[in-house]
Motif scaffolding. Structure first.
Motif, short mmCIF file in Angstrom:
data_model
loop_
_atom_site.label_atom_id
_atom_site.label_comp_id
_atom_site.label_asym_id
_atom_site.label_seq_id
_atom_site.Cartn_x
_atom_site.Cartn_y
_atom_site.Cartn_z
N LYS A 65 0.80 -1.23 0.00
CA LYS A 65 0.00 0.00 0.00
C LYS A 65 0.83 1.27 0.00
CE LYS A 65 -1.90 -1.72 3.72
NZ LYS A 65 -2.74 -1.90 4.94
N ALA A 66 2.10 1.16 0.33
CA ALA A 66 2.93 2.37 0.45
C ALA A 66 4.35 2.08 -0.02
CB ALA A 66 2.96 2.84 1.91
N LYS A 67 5.06 3.14 -0.39
CA LYS A 67 6.46 3.00 -0.81
C LYS A 67 7.42 3.17 0.37
CE LYS A 67 5.31 3.03 -5.27
NZ LYS A 67 5.54 4.25 -6.06
N PHE A 68 6.90 3.74 1.48
CA PHE A 68 7.72 3.95 2.66
C PHE A 68 6.85 3.75 3.89
CE2 PHE A 68 9.04 6.83 6.10
CZ PHE A 68 10.33 6.37 6.33
N GLY A 82 11.96 -0.13 12.92
CA GLY A 82 12.30 -0.57 11.58
C GLY A 82 11.54 0.20 10.52
N LEU A 83 12.00 0.07 9.27
CA LEU A 83 11.33 0.73 8.15
C LEU A 83 11.69 0.01 6.86
CD1 LEU A 83 13.55 2.57 6.31
CD2 LEU A 83 13.52 3.94 8.38
N PHE A 84 10.91 0.28 5.84
CA PHE A 84 11.25 -0.15 4.48
C PHE A 84 11.01 1.02 3.54
CE2 PHE A 84 6.66 -0.76 4.08
CZ PHE A 84 6.43 -0.31 2.79
N GLN A 85 11.66 0.99 2.42
CA GLN A 85 11.40 1.96 1.37
C GLN A 85 11.62 1.32 0.01
OE1 GLN A 85 13.52 5.72 1.52
NE2 GLN A 85 11.97 6.68 0.22
N CYS A 86 10.72 1.59 -0.92
CA CYS A 86 10.87 1.15 -2.30
C CYS A 86 11.25 2.32 -3.17
CB CYS A 86 9.57 0.54 -2.81
SG CYS A 86 9.12 -1.03 -2.04
N ARG A 87 11.85 2.03 -4.30
CA ARG A 87 12.11 3.08 -5.28
C ARG A 87 10.80 3.75 -5.68
NH1 ARG A 87 16.28 1.68 -9.97
NH2 ARG A 87 14.57 2.67 -11.07
N GLY A 88 10.88 5.04 -5.91
CA GLY A 88 9.68 5.80 -6.22
C GLY A 88 8.98 5.42 -7.49
#
Length: 297
Positions: A65-68, A82-88
């Motif tokens: 649902k989210a990129k970050f 913790g966290l995650f991030q995907c390329r935009g």
């Protein structure tokens, strides 16, 4: 006379076609680097493992649902952030597919350490036990420079001008920017909770480190704690797959790339598939002629 039968020939060509389609798809799950704390968490009661598993589960579920996404998990007296991030420029499904691989990779690459970070081509995840010493946002975590050097021909001037455009673009793009400028393909992204001003400062630092660390290399990737940049110089022009038509692949306001065109991987897949279709058609026509000649004997 040794000719392959029509069904067999079509099957072989079909398999070849689909193999080309698979190869044209970007491998977002390719490992870029890992960072593991030296200290291993003592977990005789399994509380730490429970908290970490809960954290991973929350991060993976949000990646559709989210990129970050950033959160904490508490079990007993143990708290893990913790966290995650995907390329935009990833779709939600690609983001989920990328992030869902990270918990297993983190456990395999780092084990039960008090902090870990795993960076893939399309996403990254990090966690740290509450109280773990914080890393500076400007700290260099990883770099890689192209093996080919380009001296003269105005390369440094083009690269520096392109990087300047990227520095401005990542601010107006609110943390994500991808474009091409004077034969240089550019990509920059900041961690999702970093403000525009701090993001600009981080990318500027990454650019300066890239200029020093990579020198006249044709490409470079610089990963700091709070941002990363990537650039590649194409002497004959950036490939057409990295064009403005790819901007439709962006799926949220945080994906804006500023004044330049976005670079979406979907277009690369479509163009690769179209080329594959054309190639298969030519092969089928050629095979048909061969079979026709064979039938005439």
């Amino acid at each position: 006379m040794g000719f392959t039968s029509k069904p067999q020939l079509l099957l072989v060509l079909g398999l070849f076609f689909f193999a080309n389609l698979v190869e044209s798809a970007p491998d977002y799950s390719a490992l870029v680097y890992k960072g593991c704390a030296k200290q291993v968490f003592q977990d005789p009661t399994g509380v730490y493992s429970q908290a970490l598993a809960a954290l991973f589960g929350s991060l993976v579920s949000q990646s559709s649902k989210a990129k970050f996404f950033k959160t904490s998990s508490v079990s007993g007296q143990t708290s893990i952030n913790g966290l995650f991030q995907c390329r935009g420029d990833l779709s939600n499904s690609d983001c989920y597919s990328c992030v869902s691989k990270l918990p297993t990779l983190s456990d395999r690459l780092c084990g039960k350490t008090v902090a870990a970070r795993v960076q893939l081509f399309g996403c990254y995840m990090l966690y740290e036990v509450n109280g773990f010493t914080q890393v500076s946002g400007m700290e260099l975590l990883y770099k890689t420079c192209g093996a080919t050097n380009v001296r003269g021909s105005g390369f440094e001037e083009r690269r520096d001008a392109a990087l300047q455009v990227m520095e401005n673009g990542v601010v107006t793009g609110h943390g994500f920017y991808t474009s091409s400028y004077q034969s240089v393909y550019l990509l920059a992204q900041c961690q999702g909770d970093v403000g525009d001003s701090d993001c600009g400062d981080c990318v500027t630092t990454a650019v300066q480190k890239g200029q020093v660390e990579c020198g006249s290399s044709i490409s470079g990737q610089i990963y700091l704690h709070k941002c990363f940049i990537s650039y590649s110089y194409y002497p004959n022009g950036v490939p057409r797959r990295q064009s403005s038509s790819s901007s439709s692949s962006s799926s949220s306001s945080s994906d804006s790339s500023g004044p330049g065109p976005n670079t979406g991987k979907t277009v690369a897949i479509i163009l690769g598939g179209a080329a594959g279709v054309g190639f298969v058609v030519i092969c089928l026509m050629f095979a048909r002629n061969l079979l026709k000649k064979h039938d005439d004997y």
